[in-house]
Scaffold this motif. Structure first.
Motif, mmCIF file in Angstrom:
data_model
loop_
_atom_site.group_PDB
_atom_site.id
_atom_site.type_symbol
_atom_site.label_atom_id
_atom_site.label_comp_id
_atom_site.label_asym_id
_atom_site.label_seq_id
_atom_site.Cartn_x
_atom_site.Cartn_y
_atom_site.Cartn_z
ATOM 1 N N VAL A 40 62.067 3.567 -63.798
ATOM 2 C CA VAL A 40 63.387 3.035 -64.127
ATOM 3 C C VAL A 40 63.231 1.783 -64.977
ATOM 4 C CG1 VAL A 40 65.602 2.183 -63.266
ATOM 5 C CG2 VAL A 40 64.357 3.942 -61.980
ATOM 6 N N ASP A 41 63.907 1.795 -66.103
ATOM 7 C CA ASP A 41 63.994 0.664 -67.025
ATOM 8 C C ASP A 41 65.350 0.003 -66.794
ATOM 9 O OD1 ASP A 41 64.269 -1.058 -69.205
ATOM 10 O OD2 ASP A 41 64.270 0.540 -70.702
ATOM 11 N N PHE A 42 65.349 -1.109 -66.042
ATOM 12 C CA PHE A 42 66.578 -1.881 -65.831
ATOM 13 C C PHE A 42 66.717 -2.791 -67.046
ATOM 14 C CE2 PHE A 42 65.360 -0.714 -61.543
ATOM 15 C CZ PHE A 42 66.569 -0.453 -60.913
ATOM 16 N N THR A 43 67.749 -2.585 -67.841
ATOM 17 C CA THR A 43 67.871 -3.244 -69.135
ATOM 18 C C THR A 43 69.325 -3.598 -69.419
ATOM 19 O OG1 THR A 43 67.268 -3.018 -71.468
ATOM 20 C CG2 THR A 43 68.124 -1.050 -70.385
ATOM 21 N N ALA A 44 69.545 -4.288 -70.529
ATOM 22 C CA ALA A 44 70.900 -4.591 -71.007
ATOM 23 C C ALA A 44 70.816 -4.857 -72.508
ATOM 24 C CB ALA A 44 71.476 -5.814 -70.290
ATOM 25 N N ARG A 45 71.884 -4.519 -73.205
ATOM 26 C CA ARG A 45 71.893 -4.734 -74.664
ATOM 27 C C ARG A 45 71.788 -6.203 -75.025
ATOM 28 N NH1 ARG A 45 75.501 -0.330 -74.437
ATOM 29 N NH2 ARG A 45 77.293 -1.701 -74.327
ATOM 30 N N TRP A 46 72.316 -7.097 -74.186
ATOM 31 C CA TRP A 46 72.290 -8.523 -74.471
ATOM 32 C C TRP A 46 70.972 -9.187 -74.083
ATOM 33 C CZ3 TRP A 46 71.334 -10.244 -69.711
ATOM 34 C CH2 TRP A 46 71.911 -9.591 -68.625
ATOM 35 N N GLY A 94 64.225 -7.424 -55.052
ATOM 36 C CA GLY A 94 63.920 -8.849 -55.075
ATOM 37 C C GLY A 94 64.117 -9.473 -56.444
ATOM 38 N N ARG A 95 64.884 -8.823 -57.282
ATOM 39 C CA ARG A 95 65.136 -9.310 -58.642
ATOM 40 C C ARG A 95 66.602 -9.676 -58.788
ATOM 41 N NH1 ARG A 95 61.000 -8.232 -62.466
ATOM 42 N NH2 ARG A 95 59.103 -8.143 -61.236
ATOM 43 N N SER A 96 66.866 -10.642 -59.656
ATOM 44 C CA SER A 96 68.246 -11.066 -59.875
ATOM 45 C C SER A 96 68.769 -10.658 -61.241
ATOM 46 C CB SER A 96 68.358 -12.583 -59.709
ATOM 47 O OG SER A 96 67.509 -13.229 -60.639
ATOM 48 N N GLY A 97 67.933 -10.012 -62.044
ATOM 49 C CA GLY A 97 68.389 -9.636 -63.375
ATOM 50 C C GLY A 97 67.384 -8.765 -64.094
ATOM 51 N N VAL A 98 67.632 -8.630 -65.368
ATOM 52 C CA VAL A 98 66.793 -7.798 -66.226
ATOM 53 C C VAL A 98 65.979 -8.694 -67.162
ATOM 54 C CG1 VAL A 98 68.317 -5.815 -66.108
ATOM 55 C CG2 VAL A 98 68.712 -7.516 -67.874
ATOM 56 N N PRO A 99 64.868 -8.217 -67.657
ATOM 57 C CA PRO A 99 64.317 -6.867 -67.503
ATOM 58 C C PRO A 99 63.607 -6.685 -66.166
ATOM 59 C CG PRO A 99 62.833 -8.168 -68.862
ATOM 60 C CD PRO A 99 64.030 -9.040 -68.554
#
Length: 143
Positions: A40-46, A94-99
């Protein structure tokens, strides 16, 4: 215009030409239950780091080939609009954001990769997945 069954299946699964499925927690659990590993690639355009990792590592020919040929299900969790189900999955890791990059292995804990990827990191993780059923020869020799 006639649409082939492969194109229909790709459109239905959301994989298109890229081979990536959209994030769906139930589908990930189903794949794992079937014994299939999932990346899984947890990502965002920004997310600038996400874009750099995608271009410099995940879209590299050798990495793409190994991901495709490994039989691993590829999932892209697009957090551009802060989807709650993706936020929940990140929190569980245990993560708060991307990547965030994760290999979900059947019957094993998730393998979370560093936020900054290199081709070697991804290829080494793929090697670990493919060697999980084989004993560690070096460890056997040391005992």
């Amino acid at each position: 215009m006639e649409v082939s069954s492969a194109e229909t299946n790709s459109a239905r699964l959301g994989t298109g030409q890229t081979g990536w499925e959209p994030y769906n927690r139930a589908a990930i659990e189903q794949y794992r239950a079937q014994g299939r590993p999932v990346f899984v690639d947890f990502t965002a355009r920004w997310c600038l780091s996400c874009q750099v990792n995608e271009r410099a590592v995940l879209n590299r020919g050798d990495v793409r080939r190994r991901l495709r040929d490994s039989g691993i299900v590829l999932v892209r969790a697009d957090w551009t609009k802060h989807d709650e189900s993706i936020a929940s999955a990140l929190t569980e890791l245990g993560r708060s954001g991307v990547p965030t990059y994760v290999f979900y292995r059947p019957g094993q804990p998730a393998l979370v990769l560093p936020e900054v990827l290199t081709p070697g990191l991804v290829l080494d993780a793929l090697d670990q997945l493919q060697n999980r059923a084989r004993p560690n020869t070096q460890a056997l020799l040391e005992h």
